[in-house]
Enzyme design. Structure first.
Site, PDB file in Angstrom:
ATOM      1  N   ASN A  10       0.884  -1.168   0.000  1.00  0.00           N
ATOM      2  CA  ASN A  10       0.000   0.000   0.000  1.00  0.00           C
ATOM      3  C   ASN A  10       0.915   1.209   0.000  1.00  0.00           C
ATOM      4  O   ASN A  10       1.537   1.515   1.013  1.00  0.00           O
ATOM      5  CB  ASN A  10      -0.892  -0.025   1.247  1.00  0.00           C
ATOM      6  CG  ASN A  10      -1.717   1.249   1.381  1.00  0.00           C
ATOM      7  OD1 ASN A  10      -1.737   2.077   0.471  1.00  0.00           O
ATOM      8  ND2 ASN A  10      -2.386   1.410   2.511  1.00  0.00           N
ATOM      9  N   LYS A  12       0.182   4.261  -0.192  1.00  0.00           N
ATOM     10  CA  LYS A  12      -0.401   5.453   0.454  1.00  0.00           C
ATOM     11  C   LYS A  12      -0.145   6.688  -0.428  1.00  0.00           C
ATOM     12  O   LYS A  12      -0.103   6.549  -1.644  1.00  0.00           O
ATOM     13  CB  LYS A  12       0.145   5.604   1.874  1.00  0.00           C
ATOM     14  CG  LYS A  12      -0.030   4.298   2.681  1.00  0.00           C
ATOM     15  CD  LYS A  12       0.203   4.444   4.130  1.00  0.00           C
ATOM     16  CE  LYS A  12      -0.029   3.090   4.813  1.00  0.00           C
ATOM     17  NZ  LYS A  12       0.078   3.154   6.258  1.00  0.00           N
ATOM     18  N   HIS A  95      -9.441   1.439   4.591  1.00  0.00           N
ATOM     19  CA  HIS A  95      -8.189   1.543   5.358  1.00  0.00           C
ATOM     20  C   HIS A  95      -8.413   2.463   6.560  1.00  0.00           C
ATOM     21  O   HIS A  95      -9.186   3.427   6.468  1.00  0.00           O
ATOM     22  CB  HIS A  95      -7.082   2.089   4.454  1.00  0.00           C
ATOM     23  CG  HIS A  95      -5.724   1.980   5.079  1.00  0.00           C
ATOM     24  ND1 HIS A  95      -5.280   2.891   6.015  1.00  0.00           N
ATOM     25  CD2 HIS A  95      -4.737   1.059   4.944  1.00  0.00           C
ATOM     26  CE1 HIS A  95      -4.070   2.524   6.419  1.00  0.00           C
ATOM     27  NE2 HIS A  95      -3.721   1.415   5.786  1.00  0.00           N
ATOM     28  N   GLU A  97      -6.737   4.781   7.715  1.00  0.00           N
ATOM     29  CA  GLU A  97      -6.463   6.198   7.434  1.00  0.00           C
ATOM     30  C   GLU A  97      -7.645   6.849   6.734  1.00  0.00           C
ATOM     31  O   GLU A  97      -7.939   8.026   6.949  1.00  0.00           O
ATOM     32  CB  GLU A  97      -5.172   6.317   6.601  1.00  0.00           C
ATOM     33  CG  GLU A  97      -3.945   6.023   7.459  1.00  0.00           C
ATOM     34  CD  GLU A  97      -2.781   5.409   6.711  1.00  0.00           C
ATOM     35  OE1 GLU A  97      -2.751   5.457   5.469  1.00  0.00           O
ATOM     36  OE2 GLU A  97      -1.890   4.861   7.397  1.00  0.00           O
ATOM     37  N   GLU A 167      -5.361  -4.874  10.282  1.00  0.00           N
ATOM     38  CA  GLU A 167      -4.331  -3.881  10.542  1.00  0.00           C
ATOM     39  C   GLU A 167      -4.598  -3.171  11.862  1.00  0.00           C
ATOM     40  O   GLU A 167      -5.385  -2.214  11.905  1.00  0.00           O
ATOM     41  CB  GLU A 167      -4.309  -2.844   9.412  1.00  0.00           C
ATOM     42  CG  GLU A 167      -4.018  -3.432   8.046  1.00  0.00           C
ATOM     43  CD  GLU A 167      -3.371  -2.418   7.115  1.00  0.00           C
ATOM     44  OE1 GLU A 167      -2.341  -2.750   6.547  1.00  0.00           O
ATOM     45  OE2 GLU A 167      -3.892  -1.290   6.987  1.00  0.00           O
ATOM     46  N   GLY A 173       2.704   2.131  10.752  1.00  0.00           N
ATOM     47  CA  GLY A 173       3.686   3.208  10.623  1.00  0.00           C
ATOM     48  C   GLY A 173       4.416   3.529  11.917  1.00  0.00           C
ATOM     49  O   GLY A 173       5.077   4.554  12.026  1.00  0.00           O
ATOM     50  N   SER A 213       3.508  -2.336  10.072  1.00  0.00           N
ATOM     51  CA  SER A 213       4.960  -2.407  10.262  1.00  0.00           C
ATOM     52  C   SER A 213       5.577  -3.747   9.876  1.00  0.00           C
ATOM     53  O   SER A 213       6.553  -4.174  10.473  1.00  0.00           O
ATOM     54  CB  SER A 213       5.333  -2.047  11.708  1.00  0.00           C
ATOM     55  OG  SER A 213       4.916  -0.740  12.012  1.00  0.00           O
TER      56      SER A 213
HETATM   57  O1  LIG Z   1      -1.236   0.673   6.760  1.00  0.00           O
HETATM   58  C1  LIG Z   1      -0.484  -0.196   6.372  1.00  0.00           C
HETATM   59  C2  LIG Z   1      -0.732  -0.909   5.117  1.00  0.00           C
HETATM   60  O2  LIG Z   1      -2.008  -0.632   4.645  1.00  0.00           O
HETATM   61  C3  LIG Z   1       0.728  -0.561   7.134  1.00  0.00           C
HETATM   62  O3  LIG Z   1       1.651   0.456   7.029  1.00  0.00           O
HETATM   63  P1  LIG Z   1       3.130   0.242   7.593  1.00  0.00           P
HETATM   64  O4  LIG Z   1       3.623  -1.066   7.006  1.00  0.00           O
HETATM   65  O5  LIG Z   1       3.895   1.426   7.112  1.00  0.00           O
HETATM   66  O6  LIG Z   1       3.019   0.163   9.083  1.00  0.00           O
END
Ligand SMILES: O=C(CO)COP(=O)(O)O
Length: 250
Positions: A10, A12, A95, A97, A167, A173, A213
């Site tokens: 992803n 982002k 997601h 976010e 997640e 992150g 992560s």
């Molecule tokens: O949100 C994520 C994947 O959709 C995970 O992000 P990270 O791997 O950067 O923690």
């Protein structure tokens, strides 16, 4: 039933179109693995150049979001037809976010799920608890609710093809990966929830990823768990390390 692993990046809100092409060219030789589906979920503006750059490789392309209407006066949105016409196969929906910053709810995620199936797109539906919810002991209640609403009116045949990404928000992150036990426990809980909504055959077929992560060091143990069918990878998907994650079993 042996489920094929699915390892998705992803991206982002990272990578301009030219940077995206460069990254695909770097990763292309590193992410070959016949035993897993490899998906790059990229910003909308990167989709067309990434589909082009990925030609001849095993990389499949996904979007990070989509709207649930077919077309019309929805300024700024992307329709399912636009995605399929551009060569997209997967779409991340819900997601954390998007839920946090763009007011997405499980109800809107459900509308998008139904639209995605209607257009032959495979949804990667995200769910996960906050640190506060984990500490309150309501992780599984919360996730079961997200899954039940997200899959409302989705048929068993459709659900069998879907992907769910677990997640935990506190692990995204932050460099703080859930322990293998925590990740397996929740992914199993999600599979049990699918069995309750549908049946064992559907629960057995649906693929459940862990995200939060994930890196080259943690991927092998996570992906070896009986209910973890791969990962949804953020930060590490933008680096050559993604090749190691995809080849976790080598
Ligand atoms: O949100 C994520 C994947 O959709 C995970 O992000 P990270 O791997 O950067 O923690």
């Amino acid at each position: 039933m042996a489920r094929k692993k699915i390892i998705a990046g992803n991206w982002k809100m990272n990578m301009t179109p030219s940077e995206a092409v460069e990254l695909v060219n770097t990763l292309k030789p590193l992410v070959a693995n016949d035993e897993a589906d490899v998906v790059f979920c990229v910003p909308a503006i990167d989709i067309i150049p990434v589909v082009e750059a990925a030609k001849g490789s095993n990389i499949q392309v996904g979007a990070e979001n989509m709207y649930f209407e077919e077309k019309g006066a929805y300024t700024g949105e992307i329709s399912p037809n636009m995605l399929t016409d551009a060569g997209v196969k997967y779409v991340i929906l819900g997601h954390s976010e998007r839920r946090e910053y763009f007011a997405e709810t499980s109800e809107t995620v459900n509308k998008k799920m139904l639209k995605a199936f209607e257009h032959g797109l495979t949804p990667i539906m995200c769910c996960g608890e906050s640190l506060e919810q984990r500490e309150q002991g309501i992780t599984m209640d919360w996730i079961r609710q997200q899954v039940k609403v997200g899959f409302l009116n989705v048929t068993a045949e459709q659900a069998k093809t879907a992907v769910i990404a677990y997640e935990p928000i506190w692990a995204i992150g932050t460099g703080k990966t859930a322990t293998t036990e925590q990740a397996q426990e929740v992914c199993k809980g999600i599979r049990d929830c699918i069995a309750e909504i549908y049946d064992e055959a559907t629960a057995d077929a649906i693929r459940i990823q862990y995200g939060g992560s994930v890196n080259a060091a943690t991927a092998p143990e996570l992906f070896a768990q009986p209910d973890i069918d791969g990962g949804l990878v953020g930060g590490a998907a933008l680096k050559p390390d993604f090749g190691k994650i995809v080849n976790y079993n080598k």
